[in-house]
Scaffold this active site. Structure first.
Site, short mmCIF file in Angstrom:
data_model
loop_
_atom_site.label_atom_id
_atom_site.label_comp_id
_atom_site.label_asym_id
_atom_site.label_seq_id
_atom_site.Cartn_x
_atom_site.Cartn_y
_atom_site.Cartn_z
N CYS A 205 -0.32 4.11 2.19
CA CYS A 205 -0.08 3.90 3.62
C CYS A 205 1.39 4.15 3.96
CB CYS A 205 -0.38 2.45 4.03
SG CYS A 205 -1.86 1.76 3.35
N ASP A 206 2.28 3.62 3.17
CA ASP A 206 3.69 3.54 3.59
C ASP A 206 4.66 4.39 2.76
OD1 ASP A 206 2.97 1.71 5.57
OD2 ASP A 206 3.07 0.04 4.17
N CYS B 162 0.83 -1.21 0.00
CA CYS B 162 0.00 0.00 0.00
C CYS B 162 0.87 1.26 0.00
CB CYS B 162 -0.93 -0.01 1.21
SG CYS B 162 -1.95 1.47 1.32
#
Ligand code: NDP
Length: 312
Positions: free
Chosen positions: A137-138, A134
């Site tokens: 997300c990261d 993701c």
């Protein structure tokens, strides 16, 4: 057979948010956690884009908070996995892997989706240490660093483009000699000077001391000119698709060709009265914790209205 007014299947942000709303509406919700209690966020490290946490929050901590909030309003949480659904008539019957079957007036399907991985041992070895599925997300952790994205579809192109806004260099590892993504996404990738597409490449493994430091690549695998080499990268992102966890509901609800549950317009309604789908299992587009939570809220409100209307 146990009778439940509001049955929630799944324990990601969609499931817990549905439980919080259903609990506060006195629907006596029962939530089954499923295969991965807490959902995909439990395998993320830091979550920095969930509103309300100015300093960020660890994925597992966020899910623990949501769980506690759901329990505070009386949600009964159970550990089993749903293995069979009979949505032919109300009350609906759901069977779990502990051999119990319950009947429910309303069902919130919040079973999520599972990111696909290549199946390399090293993906597990470096989970949370440079391997991610993701970018939203990261990606932030790879500012001014070098990353690789695997995949040639829309997700891969979107993730590569997103990461190019943060990282200094993005390699897109594509197994075929072409991209499968839509034209516009392909153009964005090809025109981005920070992205280098490595066609006809496969990742065979990862290396690094305390986290990912690079990827073992093979070019033109199986051909006479097959070539193996190592590419230094700090992050390795999988973008080879997601599998929505909708299999047991497919005989009853409409799904798209990938298996995502198709809901009515912007609502979580599945077309079966009292059965709602929330979160990633019905969302091929956004797949964010906050959008999942929002749809869980909508599902619980719909369940409350349905029960009131039917006087159940
Ligand atoms: P797709 O199934 O479209 O693409 C998956 C990609 O991963 C393909 O390039 C595929 O390669 C590659 N792949 C699969 N398995 C492997 C493997 N084992 N090794 C290497 N490569 C592999 O998935 P997406 O998640 O990209 O998209 C899913 C759906 O969501 C699509 O319909 C897409 O259009 C849509 N979507 C739309 C977006 C938008 O409109 N903004 C954004 C994101 C997704 P190959 O081509 O060789 O099969």
């Amino acid at each position: 057979m146990e009778h439940i007014r509001c049955l929630i299947i799944g324990s990601g942000p969609a499931g817990y948010t549905a439980a919080i709303y259903a609990g506060r509406a006195n629907l006596n919700p029962v939530l089954y956690e499923g295969i991965q209690p807490g959902g995909q966020l439990t395998i993320t490290t830091e979550v920095e884009n969930f509103p309300g946490y100015p300093e960020g929050v660890a994925g597992p901590d966020l899910m623990e908070d949501l769980r506690k909030q759901a329990e505070r309003f009386g949600t009964v949480i159970r550990g089993a996995i749903a293995v069979k659904a009979d949505l032919s008539e109300s009350p609906y019957k759901i069977t779990f892997d502990d051999d119990t079957t319950v009947e429910a007036d309303t069902v919130v399907i919040a079973t999520g989706a599972t990111a696909k991985y290549l199946g390399l041992e090293d993906e597990k070895k470096y989970a949370g240490m440079g391997v991610s599925a993701c970018a939203t997300c990261d990606g932030f952790f790879y500012r001014k660093k070098t990353v690789a994205v695997v995949g040639g579809g829309d997700t891969a192109c979107e993730e590569a483009t997103y990461l190019a806004g943060l990282a200094s260099k993005v390699y897109l590892i594509v197994r075929k000699p072409f991209l499968r993504a839509s034209k516009i996404m392909q153009e964005r990738v090809m025109e981005n000077p920070k992205i280098e597409v490595l066609f006809e490449h496969n990742a065979e493994g990862l290396f690094g001391e305390n986290g990912v430091e690079g990827v073992h690549l093979v070019k033109r695998r199986g051909e006479a000119d097959e070539q193996h080499y190592d590419l230094p990268v700090d992050g390795f992102f999988l973008a080879i698709g997601h599998k929505p966890n909708s299999d047991i509901f497919k005989p009853w609800v409409k799904t798209d060709e990938t298996g995502y549950i198709v809901t009515e317009g912007d609502s979580p309604r599945t077309g079966i009265p009292g059965v709602f789908a929330a979160g990633d299992v019905a969302d091929p587009h956004y797949r964010q914790a906050i959008t999942a939570a929002a749809s869980g809220c909508k599902a619980a409100i719909e369940a409350e209205r349905y029960l009131a209307e039917k006087r159940l």
